[in-house]
Design an enzyme around this catalytic site. Structure first.
Site, PDB file in Angstrom:
ATOM      1  N   ASP B 315      72.912  72.527  89.802  1.00  0.00           N
ATOM      2  CA  ASP B 315      72.790  72.983  91.182  1.00  0.00           C
ATOM      3  C   ASP B 315      71.360  73.325  91.578  1.00  0.00           C
ATOM      4  O   ASP B 315      70.997  73.201  92.731  1.00  0.00           O
ATOM      5  CB  ASP B 315      73.723  74.164  91.430  1.00  0.00           C
ATOM      6  CG  ASP B 315      75.183  73.735  91.357  1.00  0.00           C
ATOM      7  OD1 ASP B 315      75.622  72.993  92.255  1.00  0.00           O
ATOM      8  OD2 ASP B 315      75.871  74.101  90.398  1.00  0.00           O
ATOM      9  N   TYR B 399      81.329  76.141  95.850  1.00  0.00           N
ATOM     10  CA  TYR B 399      81.087  77.420  95.181  1.00  0.00           C
ATOM     11  C   TYR B 399      80.039  78.270  95.874  1.00  0.00           C
ATOM     12  O   TYR B 399      79.101  77.745  96.467  1.00  0.00           O
ATOM     13  CB  TYR B 399      80.592  77.181  93.750  1.00  0.00           C
ATOM     14  CG  TYR B 399      81.680  77.274  92.722  1.00  0.00           C
ATOM     15  CD1 TYR B 399      82.267  78.500  92.418  1.00  0.00           C
ATOM     16  CD2 TYR B 399      82.143  76.144  92.052  1.00  0.00           C
ATOM     17  CE1 TYR B 399      83.268  78.592  91.479  1.00  0.00           C
ATOM     18  CE2 TYR B 399      83.154  76.223  91.106  1.00  0.00           C
ATOM     19  CZ  TYR B 399      83.710  77.458  90.820  1.00  0.00           C
ATOM     20  OH  TYR B 399      84.704  77.540  89.891  1.00  0.00           O
TER      21      TYR B 399
HETATM   22 CO    CO Z   1      84.200  78.175  88.256  1.00  0.00          CO
END
Ligand code: CO
Ligand code: CO
Lengths: 694, 694
Positions: B315, B399
């Protein structure tokens, strides 16, 4: 006639409108009644403990399920008393019936050391001629014996004296001034005290003598800091207020908060006990834990030199985490809106005693509960979390243990323990090295390596008492990189190993596999995951027991040999190192090893099981820990995994929530009520960022 | 003429009275200047990143030591640009001199995917005929293509396409209504997108088809909760206010708080960077860390079925933890008195862009800092703790990562990361099992196993740059139980293994030995402990990398093979998986493995070293994580051990402090100012307990 009066008293107690919940600790009135009933037959005993004899689980589960229809369990006192000639009696008294039920002379045991037992030792050592002589040798003249102090410890087990005589070892200190920390002035010898005769029976004297430390005092109390230059002045207040009151309710000792309900018990030994812990899952009250508590602990020290090799306190089993608990103070130990519960104990002579504010119940903001932003349009939901803390702090001589049982909105129960207080210290000569068994934390002050190992007892009740424990490891798939089943080699899964028998339950921690332990109900399948509903024990501070296999600590603290033990439920099995811990030799090991040895092949599948978890930390002291230790926290989690069918905190009001359609329409989303008091640190227009400024 | 103007602009920028600190991120003006300077020579490029080229450490250390006398490092921009034909240029621009310093065509790499790169994919997939065809197959008619969404991910590495073409994979979803969570409606196919040509070049279609989920929506935003029965109404407000303001000061981007000082940087990639972290130890400003940051992360998924085997996002290296950062909102993300810092980036076409409130700086009460009660007389000192949080939250598609850099009064630096947001999901047919590679978290929704592995980069500066790393294990003594040296078998100690060379630095976690890593300065001895001054890395959430040795993830994410790597400092080594991460094959492995392979025997003793720590957690999804995940925290600590000669928080004003002599004289001790607002939860007289009621 007296018996009649006692029966009336008992009936009055149990007949009153606000009758105690069967899990409630004995009240001062009940303690007095129990003492009086015992006194009828046994007028010549001292009291070690008078505590609730907890109702049997089978009866209590029926009662809890239908309190109107099932007879209320009798109030029964569990009593340890000490008679002439140091005879130990274990007894039970039925308070409803006003009579002794059992009264047994127990041979070869030593009940725990009470605060009263402890307090007297210092007076005795100061007057003992041999102690005065030893003080003279290290440099303290007889006229200064009032400056000599001791922390009396249980002796652990010393093969020279065995278990027959009730002993304490006096760790000796000196205070130049009454307000000086004695831990800077440890004395090098160690008197052994006989609690029955109240006399010093021996003094352990090291081969190498260490005269009194000549370093200046180092203190932590306010007067000392003021004298040393004063307090820092750059801390602005952070005010925490709850103008509309708290979000929990308390009915007797049953607290309800955010779908949780549990009964808060307390006893001389485990301190806080949470019973019948349930969660209201959209209208269905689901049982989760029948009973959770800190059941035992041990603090083995790592210095093999005599007599330090003997230092390993079982603070709960040998002194009592309840007996040593602090009376908490509003705004100091906790901030906000606090509800306190008191604790009642018996004194040596049978008088009930109360510790005010023994338990603190309060809420805290807990940061972000959940948040998501859609990267497409910055539509956002952000919701803050709240937690409920049920806490106590106990002082074990030099150390403080702060115990926080924390309920979270997401169904997690957290046990957080903070260690603070003062290191146990020993004398060090100039030029002598403290390594490798300790650290010189201040000139002439040697703090020995040690472990703090706690045993958490969890009696799961995951949608009912019949549960199964599994060891869960993260495991890479067997198929090799490049194979059709695992071409990129990325496959991994949670490998579950069911604990079939008691001997299988003894399992160690595995940090690399992120090992957890699952408590599941195989009779209840999660509608979504299609697996048994369950909770997981998630614990990452799990050092191995460092005293070697076969060592004294290994023998006495059987619970600490493994991270987890699992047993079949028995009403008799609460104390994993045994009921009477002081001066046990560990041969045979009491508690968990004995219970498991009695039925190693006993099935644990889909039955009423208890999980025992030993966790903690290994403490290599550093100067930063002195003269008082900054609190060091450690945490154990009990997390719902496949217990609920969704995040159980979905309906917690958000601080802010906008939807894509609101963003598209340039409409304001829902702004919650919680954020209106926040301010920019340095003033100025509240130039807000955030996607809630649509 | 234009060049002249640029030079003037640059000189204006650097000549202004409030000149940026050399660690400051590039301002919007500086970004504009850099873009303009590049545009002079390279008018045809798009911008991927324009960020601070950090001053070289050697120069910067001299500057920090004596800013008046050492020339201020030039402001230099580090630039990645993409030219025609997808050519990648790495360049540097000296803003003080207004000129390009370096400009290199870099072959065979793919720079990270920016938010702009991501955003365009959804538009393309909706119009692609083959995608429309596949949507039809799973049950979405062509007229509903506006209800089709995708989360574009970097492709990781796919051997069918290699590294030459700039690719994304589109994880496909559907929303019945614009406000429904798409994660309940994953589509079963996966288009591959060419970022250069902006077209779909391939679609991965599973052998077993999975039609669109027919389960009803499950949402978490306020409108949905209101529709489903509304919010819980039993939460009373907890107000946190700081009426006298904050206890920290901010000068530019240098924050000072409770003896701490550090510079708060920020870049597109690592997000928050803390530089020149020092602690004022009784008047002496002592350096501790030169630079700490989250330098990389990887989220490998555990499902080996194509194309899920490909899911493993870096990320930070592939998207940028700065680029994805949220604009924070007062009272939602943080409560109290907040100071925000903004972040400036470049857009694809070279325009500077600002994310308001990218960084939040605020204080929180932190419970008990230390406490001790003398059991003899209940004389007590209890002091509450404060912490300073420097935080950001970034959204990586589904997320959310909440990053909290936390300074404590006791000298500890804590990195806490909370995971929240939404699970990455995939389609599941009725009757199909999600096991063992995932969990059915909602009907028809399969959430795959995955790990979140973060790489913390620590450049220690423990009383200077020359430091030594040791692996510290708790170890039982060799001498057997019963031997004279270890009669009771209790001896244990901290075994230190010095990291002598780069190859020795590769070390794994050992939960059983409570392994820590020490960063020490062998040239500076603690006056009390007699050992080198040091800090310890204490980290307990350290799963091993589950993708197998030799796997794609293992090759690409070399930093995740071990819990700790240690390297000799190099200005060029910031990114442990390499500077350009997307579509690397891992052959050879970039970053840490390459650096170590280049000098495996290079000495690391008492020199300028960098410690890289990979930690995180393995996530087996559960229904409780859906439709939005309750935040799951994990923590890493950097703790002073033998750095100070005493608890560095001794002078924090106590809530209450009494001495034995005050207790004896029945005098009130010192009552601090912090506790006056606390109240009893259910009213009544404030019947206080606590030993401060002397
Ligand atoms: Co997770
Ligand atoms: Co300790």
């Amino acid at each position: 006639m007296v018996l009649e009066r006692l029966q009336q008293m008992a009936s009055h107690l149990t007949g009153q409108t606000n009758r105690p919940h069967p899990f409630d600790p004995l009240s001062t009135e009940e303690i007095a009644a129990a003492v009086a009933i015992v006194g009828q037959s046994h007028p010549d005993v001292f009291f070690n403990t008078v505590t609730l004899w907890e109702p049997r689980k089978e009866q209590m589960m029926r009662y809890v399920a239908s309190p109107e229809n099932v007879p209320r369990p009798h109030r029964v006192a569990d009593i340890v008393a000490i008679g002439r000639g140091s005879k130990v009696f274990d007894g039970t008294v039925d308070l409803d019936e006003g009579k002794i039920v059992t009264w047994d002379l127990t041979e070869g045991v030593q009940p725990l050391i009470t605060m009263e037992d402890l307090q007297i030792v210092e007076t005795v050592v100061r007057k003992d001629a041999k102690v005065i002589e030893q003080c003279g040798i290290v440099g303290i003249p007889p006229q200064d014996m009032h400056k000599v102090y001791c922390d009396p410890w249980t002796i652990g087990y010393d093969e020279r004296f065995g278990s027959g005589v009730r002993l304490q070892q006096a760790l000796m200190y000196y205070r130049p001034h009454i307000d000086d920390s004695q831990y800077t002035y440890p004395l090098d010898f160690c008197p052994i005290y006989n609690s029955d005769t109240q006399e010093i029976i021996h003094i352990d004297i090291p081969k190498v003598r260490r005269p009194l430390n000549t370093a200046p005092p180092t203190n932590y109390h306010a007067e000392a800091i003021k004298a040393a230059g004063g307090f820092r002045t750059d801390l602005k207040p952070i005010n925490i207020t709850q103008p509309e009151g708290v979000s929990f309710t308390v009915d007797g000792r049953t607290v309800k908060w955010q779908n949780w309900s549990c009964h808060i018990g307390f006893n001389y030994r485990e301190g806080i006990v949470l019973s019948n812990v349930t969660f209201n899952d959209k209208g269905t009250v689901r049982p989760i834990f029948w009973r959770i508590s800190l059941a035992e602990m041990v603090v083995p020290y790592g210095n093999p030199e005599r007599p330090h090799h003997r230092k390993h306190a079982f603070d709960l089993g040998e002194y009592g985490g309840g007996y040593m608990t602090n009376s908490l103070s509003l705004g100091c130990d906790c901030k906000g809106a606090i509800h306190y519960l008191d604790a009642a104990f018996v004194s040596r002579n049978g008088d009930p005693q109360t510790i005010k504010n023994a338990i603190c119940i309060h809420e805290e903001d807990a940061g972000i509960l959940f948040k998501h932003t859609d990267f497409r349009d910055n539509s956002t939901t952000v919701t803050r979390a709240r937690k409920l803390l049920i806490s106590q702090i106990f002082t074990a001589a030099n150390y403080e243990y702060c115990i926080y049982w924390i309920l979270h909105q997401d169904g997690t129960i957290q046990l957080e323990i903070k260690l603070t207080g003062i290191l146990n210290t020993y004398a060090l000569n100039p030029g002598e090295s403290a390594a490798p068994w300790g650290t010189e934390v201040y000139p002439g002050v040697n703090a020995h390596n040690h472990q703090h190992l706690f045993c958490l007892r969890v009696d799961p009740n995951i949608d009912g008492p019949n549960n199964t424990i599994s060891i869960v490891d993260t495991v890479a798939a067997d198929a090799p990189v490049g194979s059709e089943e695992n071409f990129y080699g990325n496959a991994f899964y949670a490998k579950k190993t069911k604990v079939e028998t008691m001997k299988d339950g003894m399992s160690d921690y595995d940090g690399a596999s992120s090992r957890t332990w699952e408590m599941a109900n195989e009779g209840k399948i999660n509608a979504y995951s299609k697996k048994p509903v369950g909770y997981k024990l998630v614990s990452r501070e799990v050092p191995k027991l460092l005293p070697k296999e076969g060592s004294l600590v290994w023998k006495r603290a059987g619970f600490a040999r493994h991270a987890v033990h699992v047993t079949k439920y028995s009403d008799e099995q609460i104390h994993p190192a045994g009921r009477h811990v002081p001066q046990t030799s560990g041969e045979p090991s009491q508690g968990l090893p004995a219970w498991i040895a009695a039925d190693p092949e006993g099935s644990l599948v889909n039955t009423d099981v208890v999980l025992w978890h030993t966790f903690g930390l290994t403490h290599f002291p550093a100067p930063e820990d002195y003269p008082v230790m900054p609190a060091e926290p450690m945490t154990v989690l009990l997390r719902p995994r496949g217990f609920f069918t969704e995040n159980p905190a979905m309906d917690v009001p958000p601080s802010y929530s906008s939807t894509p359609s609101q963003v598209a329409a340039k409409k304001q989303g829902l702004t919650g009520v919680v954020d209106s008091l926040s301010r920019l640190a340095f003033g100025g227009a509240a130039e807000k960022g955030g996607s809630n400024d649509a």
